[in-house]
Design an enzyme around this catalytic site. Structure first.
Site, short mmCIF file in Angstrom:
data_model
loop_
_atom_site.label_atom_id
_atom_site.label_comp_id
_atom_site.label_asym_id
_atom_site.label_seq_id
_atom_site.Cartn_x
_atom_site.Cartn_y
_atom_site.Cartn_z
N TYR A 231 27.47 46.19 45.70
CA TYR A 231 28.34 45.02 45.91
C TYR A 231 27.57 43.93 46.66
O TYR A 231 27.56 42.76 46.27
CB TYR A 231 29.58 45.45 46.70
N SER B 74 30.46 36.52 48.99
CA SER B 74 31.04 37.34 50.06
C SER B 74 30.12 37.30 51.28
O SER B 74 28.90 37.12 51.16
CB SER B 74 31.15 38.80 49.60
N1 LIG Z 1 39.34 40.03 50.15
C1 LIG Z 1 38.19 39.95 50.82
O1 LIG Z 1 38.11 40.32 52.02
C2 LIG Z 1 36.96 39.40 50.13
C3 LIG Z 1 35.84 39.16 50.94
C4 LIG Z 1 34.69 38.66 50.34
C5 LIG Z 1 34.68 38.39 48.98
N2 LIG Z 1 35.77 38.63 48.22
C6 LIG Z 1 35.70 38.34 46.79
O2 LIG Z 1 36.78 37.54 46.39
C7 LIG Z 1 37.04 37.74 45.00
C8 LIG Z 1 38.52 37.96 44.79
O3 LIG Z 1 38.91 39.15 45.44
P1 LIG Z 1 40.35 39.36 46.11
O4 LIG Z 1 40.12 39.71 47.52
O5 LIG Z 1 41.25 38.26 45.77
O6 LIG Z 1 40.76 40.74 45.38
P2 LIG Z 1 42.00 41.15 44.46
O7 LIG Z 1 41.80 42.60 44.18
O8 LIG Z 1 43.27 40.72 45.06
O9 LIG Z 1 41.75 40.30 43.11
C9 LIG Z 1 40.66 40.56 42.27
C10 LIG Z 1 41.10 40.31 40.84
O10 LIG Z 1 39.94 40.47 39.99
C11 LIG Z 1 40.38 41.16 38.83
N3 LIG Z 1 39.26 41.81 38.15
C12 LIG Z 1 38.55 42.91 38.53
N4 LIG Z 1 37.63 43.21 37.61
C13 LIG Z 1 37.75 42.29 36.63
C14 LIG Z 1 37.08 42.08 35.39
N5 LIG Z 1 36.11 42.90 34.96
N6 LIG Z 1 37.45 41.01 34.64
C15 LIG Z 1 38.44 40.20 35.05
N7 LIG Z 1 39.12 40.35 36.19
C16 LIG Z 1 38.78 41.40 36.96
C17 LIG Z 1 41.41 42.16 39.32
O11 LIG Z 1 42.25 42.61 38.27
C18 LIG Z 1 42.15 41.32 40.36
O12 LIG Z 1 43.26 40.64 39.82
C19 LIG Z 1 36.18 38.94 44.58
O13 LIG Z 1 35.03 38.48 43.90
C20 LIG Z 1 35.80 39.57 45.91
O14 LIG Z 1 34.59 40.29 45.83
C21 LIG Z 1 36.93 39.12 48.78
#
Ligand SMILES: NC(=O)c1ccc[n+]([C@@H]2O[C@H](COP(=O)([O-])OP(=O)(O)OC[C@H]3O[C@@H](n4cnc5c(N)ncnc54)[C@H](O)[C@@H]3O)[C@@H](O)[C@H]2O)c1
Length: 277
Positions: A153, A140
């Site tokens: 985080y 991230s």
């Molecule tokens: N969306 C953003 O702006 C952003 C920015 C930087 C980093 N990220 C990272 O991208 C990755 C994906 O996030 P996203 O934005 O698609 O979010 P999202 O909430 O759409 O998807 C995250 C998924 O992870 C699953 N999850 C959570 N805890 C879990 C566990 N213990 N075991 C298995 N699955 C689990 C959730 O059920 C969900 O389906 C994450 O690691 C997040 O930190 C997202």
């Protein structure tokens, strides 16, 4: 485009957002994918949509046995493992340092960093025997800048970047590549989930986030899950076969620095003209 023909991948957190888009993109490019998550209903829907090129398995990335089983399913079902995408995550609550308890710290590290260690460890065992593989970790912008995520985080996401480098260094010998993608602001359910939304409210929050992210970074649009999926597909493919140990920013320029001053001036002039008229 079929640059991933014959390849087999595991995507964690693939029921939603970046993980779901990645599973869809990898399959569209010819791969077979083990879709994993703890949200069984949505995860199974993603796998069903992708037909016989995908299979769903419940996998809590905090549990080493679950991650090991997902790797066993990939090799048992599809015969090999070419790409491990360590993506699952959640953001946690914004708290002051003094109000952040040890449980939240531990849970953030278990979900966001220890999980990546499990993914690398178990995928690398199979990839070493194959003599090839690509591991992609989702970090991230919060790992490299402040103000984009709570303390636990941000620290856990920074740990992912350094583990990427140390693992890449060890595993290069076996032609296993390890890289990170570093998303900026991406329109997904993660923010709504962190705010305690569920059901339709959670689904509808994605569009509100998209609007809010329009001017969040130099490129004037929100990041989309597919932007990350395309970068991950590149890292999974042989097009990146000499790329390892890298952090690939996919952030619309968010980490470039301050907003370009001439753009402030132009905006101020336009606002002043509007007021005069
Ligand atoms: N969306 C953003 O702006 C952003 C920015 C930087 C980093 N990220 C990272 O991208 C990755 C994906 O996030 P996203 O934005 O698609 O979010 P999202 O909430 O759409 O998807 C995250 C998924 O992870 C699953 N999850 C959570 N805890 C879990 C566990 N213990 N075991 C298995 N699955 C689990 C959730 O059920 C969900 O389906 C994450 O690691 C997040 O930190 C997202």
């Amino acid at each position: 485009m079929s640059d991933l023909n014959g390849k087999v991948a595991i995507v964690t957190g693939a029921a939603s957002g970046i993980g779901a888009a990645t599973a869809r993109t990898l399959v569209a490019r010819g791969a077979r994918v083990v879709v994993t998550d703890i949200d069984d209903e949505r995860g199974a829907d993603v796998a069903d949509e992708l037909g016989d090129r995908a299979v769903y398995q419940h996998t809590d990335v905090c549990r080493e046995g679950d991650v090991e089983s997902a790797v066993a399913l990939a090799t048992g079902w599809f015969g090999r493992l070419d790409c491990m995408v360590n993506n699952a995550g959640r953001v946690g609550r914004w708290t002051f340092l003094e109000d952040t308890d040890a449980d939240e710290w531990d849970d953030a590290f278990a979900t966001l960093a220890r999980s990546v260690f499990f993914g690398i460890k178990h995928a690398a065992r199979v990839m070493r025997d194959q003599g090839s593989g690509s591991i992609v970790n989702v970090s991230s912008v919060a790992a490299v800048r402040t103000g984009f995520g709570p303390h636990p985080y941000s620290a856990a996401k920074a740990a992912v970047l350094q583990l990427t480098r140390t693992a890449a260094s060890e595993l290069a010998e076996y032609r296993i590549r390890v890289n990170s993608v570093v998303p900026g602001g991406v329109a997904t359910r993660i923010v709504g989930h962190g705010a305690g939304l569920s059901g339709d409210d959670l689904d509808q929050s994605v569009d509100a986030i998209r609007q809010g992210l329009h001017r969040f970074q130099p490129l004037p649009r929100a990041g989309e899950a597919e932007d990350l999926a395309h970068a991950i597909a590149f890292l999974a493919s042989d097009d990146s076969s000499f790329v390892t140990g890298q952090d690939i920013g996919v952030d619309g320029g968010l980490t470039l620095g301050r907003k370009w001053p001439a753009n402030y001036l132009a905006e101020a002039q336009a606002a002043s003209t509007r007021v005069q008229n």
